[in-house]
Motif scaffolding. Structure first.
Motif, PDB file in Angstrom:
ATOM      1  N   PRO A   1      84.360  24.144   6.309  1.00 23.38           N
ATOM      2  CA  PRO A   1      83.491  23.598   5.454  1.00 23.38           C
ATOM      3  C   PRO A   1      83.861  21.756   5.729  1.00 23.38           C
ATOM      4  CG  PRO A   1      83.313  25.742   4.323  1.00 23.38           C
ATOM      5  CD  PRO A   1      83.867  25.302   5.822  1.00 23.38           C
ATOM      6  N   GLY A   2      82.801  20.357   5.667  1.00 20.22           N
ATOM      7  CA  GLY A   2      84.493  19.646   5.082  1.00 20.22           C
ATOM      8  C   GLY A   2      84.550  18.747   6.742  1.00 20.22           C
ATOM      9  N   VAL A   3      84.727  19.575   7.738  1.00 22.85           N
ATOM     10  CA  VAL A   3      85.017  18.758   9.390  1.00 22.85           C
ATOM     11  C   VAL A   3      83.650  18.945   9.882  1.00 22.85           C
ATOM     12  CG1 VAL A   3      86.172  19.761  11.503  1.00 22.85           C
ATOM     13  CG2 VAL A   3      87.547  19.600   8.921  1.00 22.85           C
ATOM     14  N   GLN A   4      84.227  17.153  10.206  1.00 24.87           N
ATOM     15  CA  GLN A   4      82.667  17.245  10.737  1.00 24.87           C
ATOM     16  C   GLN A   4      82.643  16.673  12.568  1.00 24.87           C
ATOM     17  OE1 GLN A   4      80.495  14.260   8.576  1.00 24.87           O
ATOM     18  NE2 GLN A   4      79.236  15.540   8.679  1.00 24.87           N
ATOM     19  N   VAL A   5      82.367  16.730  13.377  1.00 24.01           N
ATOM     20  CA  VAL A   5      83.151  16.508  14.792  1.00 24.01           C
ATOM     21  C   VAL A   5      81.412  14.489  15.433  1.00 24.01           C
ATOM     22  CG1 VAL A   5      83.832  18.242  15.816  1.00 24.01           C
ATOM     23  CG2 VAL A   5      81.716  18.235  16.068  1.00 24.01           C
ATOM     24  N   CYS A   6      81.739  14.471  16.136  1.00 20.29           N
ATOM     25  CA  CYS A   6      80.453  14.145  17.301  1.00 20.29           C
ATOM     26  C   CYS A   6      79.225  14.922  17.192  1.00 20.29           C
ATOM     27  CB  CYS A   6      81.112  13.183  17.800  1.00 20.29           C
ATOM     28  SG  CYS A   6      79.427  13.230  19.582  1.00 20.29           S
ATOM     29  N   GLU A   7      78.058  14.266  16.866  1.00 14.81           N
ATOM     30  CA  GLU A   7      77.192  14.790  18.094  1.00 14.81           C
ATOM     31  C   GLU A   7      77.227  15.434  18.819  1.00 14.81           C
ATOM     32  OE1 GLU A   7      73.282  12.778  18.169  1.00 14.81           O
ATOM     33  OE2 GLU A   7      74.782  10.758  18.682  1.00 14.81           O
ATOM     34  N   HIS A   8      78.441  14.394  19.916  1.00 14.04           N
ATOM     35  CA  HIS A   8      77.807  14.929  21.306  1.00 14.04           C
ATOM     36  C   HIS A   8      78.615  17.054  21.748  1.00 14.04           C
ATOM     37  CE1 HIS A   8      75.234  12.301  22.231  1.00 14.04           C
ATOM     38  NE2 HIS A   8      75.677  11.376  22.051  1.00 14.04           N
TER      39      HIS A   8
ATOM     40  N   GLN B   1      78.975  20.135  20.086  1.00  8.22           N
ATOM     41  CA  GLN B   1      77.385  20.629  19.164  1.00  8.22           C
ATOM     42  C   GLN B   1      78.042  22.093  19.565  1.00  8.22           C
ATOM     43  OE1 GLN B   1      74.419  20.517  17.083  1.00  8.22           O
ATOM     44  NE2 GLN B   1      73.454  18.400  18.187  1.00  8.22           N
ATOM     45  N   GLN B   2      78.728  22.614  20.902  1.00  6.81           N
ATOM     46  CA  GLN B   2      78.628  23.605  21.636  1.00  6.81           C
ATOM     47  C   GLN B   2      80.439  24.405  20.432  1.00  6.81           C
ATOM     48  OE1 GLN B   2      77.709  24.709  25.615  1.00  6.81           O
ATOM     49  NE2 GLN B   2      77.601  23.026  25.386  1.00  6.81           N
ATOM     50  N   LEU B   3      81.357  23.718  20.380  1.00  8.32           N
ATOM     51  CA  LEU B   3      82.447  23.575  19.776  1.00  8.32           C
ATOM     52  C   LEU B   3      81.974  23.440  18.729  1.00  8.32           C
ATOM     53  CD1 LEU B   3      84.765  21.102  21.776  1.00  8.32           C
ATOM     54  CD2 LEU B   3      85.496  23.480  21.528  1.00  8.32           C
ATOM     55  N   ALA B   4      81.223  22.343  17.572  1.00  2.00           N
ATOM     56  CA  ALA B   4      81.364  22.605  16.087  1.00  2.00           C
ATOM     57  C   ALA B   4      81.114  24.254  15.762  1.00  2.00           C
ATOM     58  CB  ALA B   4      79.727  22.264  15.963  1.00  2.00           C
ATOM     59  N   PRO B   5      80.394  25.029  16.455  1.00  2.00           N
ATOM     60  CA  PRO B   5      80.619  26.661  15.410  1.00  2.00           C
ATOM     61  C   PRO B   5      81.803  27.356  15.617  1.00  2.00           C
ATOM     62  CG  PRO B   5      78.687  26.410  17.448  1.00  2.00           C
ATOM     63  CD  PRO B   5      79.588  25.134  16.690  1.00  2.00           C
ATOM     64  N   LEU B   6      83.101  26.086  16.334  1.00  2.00           N
ATOM     65  CA  LEU B   6      83.813  27.210  16.844  1.00  2.00           C
ATOM     66  C   LEU B   6      85.227  26.156  16.217  1.00  2.00           C
ATOM     67  CD1 LEU B   6      83.573  27.616  20.785  1.00  2.00           C
ATOM     68  CD2 LEU B   6      83.036  29.316  18.807  1.00  2.00           C
ATOM     69  N   MET B   7      84.979  25.198  15.774  1.00  2.00           N
ATOM     70  CA  MET B   7      86.008  24.761  14.850  1.00  2.00           C
ATOM     71  C   MET B   7      86.736  25.602  13.375  1.00  2.00           C
ATOM     72  SD  MET B   7      86.396  21.933  16.335  1.00  2.00           S
ATOM     73  CE  MET B   7      86.937  20.654  15.033  1.00  2.00           C
ATOM     74  N   ASP B   8      86.703  26.747  13.240  1.00  2.00           N
ATOM     75  CA  ASP B   8      87.188  27.919  12.864  1.00  2.00           C
ATOM     76  C   ASP B   8      88.121  28.200  13.297  1.00  2.00           C
ATOM     77  OD1 ASP B   8      85.214  28.699  14.299  1.00  2.00           O
ATOM     78  OD2 ASP B   8      85.380  30.649  12.607  1.00  2.00           O
ATOM     79  N   HIS B   9      88.877  27.640  14.884  1.00  2.00           N
ATOM     80  CA  HIS B   9      89.626  28.626  15.394  1.00  2.00           C
ATOM     81  C   HIS B   9      90.298  26.955  16.568  1.00  2.00           C
ATOM     82  CE1 HIS B   9      88.097  32.088  15.125  1.00  2.00           C
ATOM     83  NE2 HIS B   9      86.524  32.241  15.691  1.00  2.00           N
ATOM     84  N   VAL B  10      90.097  25.628  15.968  1.00  2.00           N
ATOM     85  CA  VAL B  10      90.496  25.254  16.023  1.00  2.00           C
ATOM     86  C   VAL B  10      91.102  24.145  15.128  1.00  2.00           C
ATOM     87  CG1 VAL B  10      89.658  22.966  17.291  1.00  2.00           C
ATOM     88  CG2 VAL B  10      88.589  24.589  18.071  1.00  2.00           C
ATOM     89  N   THR B  11      92.068  23.503  15.567  1.00  2.00           N
ATOM     90  CA  THR B  11      92.826  22.095  14.723  1.00  2.00           C
ATOM     91  C   THR B  11      92.297  21.152  15.354  1.00  2.00           C
ATOM     92  OG1 THR B  11      94.233  23.917  13.251  1.00  2.00           O
ATOM     93  CG2 THR B  11      94.589  21.826  13.355  1.00  2.00           C
ATOM     94  N   ALA B  12      91.804  19.455  14.461  1.00  2.00           N
ATOM     95  CA  ALA B  12      91.695  18.712  15.532  1.00  2.00           C
ATOM     96  C   ALA B  12      92.949  17.860  14.460  1.00  2.00           C
ATOM     97  CB  ALA B  12      90.864  17.858  14.916  1.00  2.00           C
ATOM     98  N   VAL B  13      94.180  17.492  15.433  1.00  2.00           N
ATOM     99  CA  VAL B  13      95.394  16.775  14.397  1.00  2.00           C
ATOM    100  C   VAL B  13      95.025  15.021  15.019  1.00  2.00           C
ATOM    101  CG1 VAL B  13      97.955  16.079  14.369  1.00  2.00           C
ATOM    102  CG2 VAL B  13      97.105  18.266  15.459  1.00  2.00           C
TER     103      VAL B  13
END
Length: 434
Positions: A88-95, A97-109
């Motif tokens: 929640p509250g974290v967005q990424v670029c529309e392209h 799309q496949q990483l977006a649902p995995l971002m709870d296992h990711v940290t964009a520093v």
């Protein structure tokens, strides 16, 4: 210049104390000296897959989207729309799309920064060695540091593999050949230097190795460290030239569905990296993109930005497939995925609608590796141009990677008698180890 006498006296006292400590052999690793105040942070990852985006990935168009801009009207902002993620509250670029649902296992520093802005070679060196170029020390790359400190995870594998073109910035520096990389540029075959011609049978190879051993003489008599390192590197290459290690490069052994999930050449490199860590390789760098899908790679000046989305989609496809594959193989917590680039991109558009260079604030990405991920770390302003909270220096980012794989990020390596801190005194992002 500071004219405050008390400040000047303090500076002199500090200098004298430092000189005295060094002269008396009291120069201690930072982590050891400060261990009572700040305990060493260590994770449990065993491998690193480092993805290099040569040219400069624009953070505002990928992992740190802001309001949408307009190149034609010269309105600063993101080139694409943003999408929500699993955090929640974290967005990424529309392209992505496949990483977006995995971002709870990711940290964009989002707040990595350095002072190198306009020069690709210097920034590439900075993001591989963690330091500025100097005429007195040839610093090792992060891959070589990990190789030196951890070694290979298996006796039948090299510690460090580069999938891309070799370069001094990726090299071992003063650590020597034993901490160098094995490289290849084509995933359809193994490293050319290790592949035997068809006419070289096992018997013929054995004869060659015996001859080499005879002319090598007594290895114990070699006192020059550099010569000894090269002798050891030759022995390692002979060990790796056999069929066992080279089977890792036979991607056709993988199911067609899995290979298709990874995508094109870059995706096949990512698939190969998974196979290599299964063989015991400790650190792998995967370069993207040699095909320059948009004509300029990630260096999106002028019209180079028009097809930037193709690069982003290819990154999205390959990295999401890699994350899922590692999880299915029960390797996700053991493998830290790192995405780096030499610098970011400003929110403004140039005369032809592309972007320039920005080193003061840009994004690098961490995934898996057993870390406590939070989607995004650090905050930039409304246009991803300035850091608002939680800046992360390059040494801090390197220290985070070292800590994740159990390396003492405060220790010193030695170039001869000269002590060199592993990460230039960086501190890990403690939140990721909570």
């Amino acid at each position: 210049m500071n004219s405050d006498p008390s400040s000047l006296c303090f500076s002199r006292r500090q200098s004298l104390a430092a000189i005295g400590a060094a002269a008396g052999g009291l120069l201690l690793p930072r982590a050891a000296a400060a261990s009572s105040a700040s305990p060493l942070i260590q994770g449990n990852a065993e491998h690193v897959i480092s993805i290099w985006l040569g040219g400069g990935m624009g953070q505002i168009d990928t992992f740190d989207p802001k309001r949408q801009g307009d190149p034609a009207a010269k309105k600063a902002g993101s080139y694409y729309a943003a999408v929500d993620t699993a955090v929640p509250g974290v967005q990424v670029c529309e392209h992505l799309q496949q990483l977006a649902p995995l971002m709870d296992h990711v940290t964009a520093v989002r707040t990595v920064n350095h002072e190198v802005i306009d020069e690709h070679a210097a920034a590439t060196n900075r993001m591989h060695t963690g330091r500025a170029v100097t005429g007195t020390v040839l610093y090792p790359s992060l891959g070589s540091i990990v190789a030196n400190q951890r070694g290979a995870a298996s006796d039948g594998a090299p510690p460090y593999v580069l999938i891309g073109y070799p370069n001094v910035t990726r090299g071992p520096g003063f650590l020597g050949a034993n901490s160098g990389y094995l490289y290849l540029t084509d995933t359809s075959q193994g490293p050319a230097g290790l592949s035997r011609p068809p006419e070289i049978t096992e018997q013929r190879q054995s004869r060659r190795e015996r001859f080499l051993a005879n002319i090598g003489g007594d290895a114990n008599a070699i006192t020059d460290r550099r010569v000894r390192d090269y002798e050891d590197a030759i022995k390692q290459s002979l060990k790796l030239s056999g069929p066992d290690f080279n089977r890792a490069f036979q991607l056709t052994q993988e199911p067609d569905g899995l290979r298709n999930r990874y995508g094109g050449e870059f995706g096949q490199r990512c698939l190969l990296s998974r196979r290599l860590i299964e063989r015991g390789v400790r650190f792998i760098e995967v370069s993207h993109n040699l095909n320059f899908l948009n004509g300029a790679g990630w260096d999106v000046h002028n019209e180079g930005i028009l097809n930037q989305h193709e690069l982003i989609r290819e990154l999205d496809t390959a990295v999401s497939a890699l994350m899922i594959d590692l999880k299915e193989k029960r390797l996700a917590d053991k493998t830290l995925i790192v995405i780096t680039t030499e610098f970011g991109r400003p929110p403004e558009f140039d005369s032809a609608g592309g972007r320039g260079h920005q080193g003061r604030a840009f994004s690098c990405v961490l995934a898996g590796g057993g870390l406590s991920h939070c989607g995004a770390y650090g905050e930039t302003d409304e246009l991803s141009k300035k850091i608002v909270a939680d800046p992360v220096s390059v040494p801090d980012f390197f220290a985070t990677i070292c800590a994740a794989v159990g390396i003492d990020y405060g220790k010193y390596l030695y170039d001869g008698d000269r002590p060199v801190p592993v990460t230039d005194n960086g501190n890990p992002i403690a939140k990721l180890f909570a």
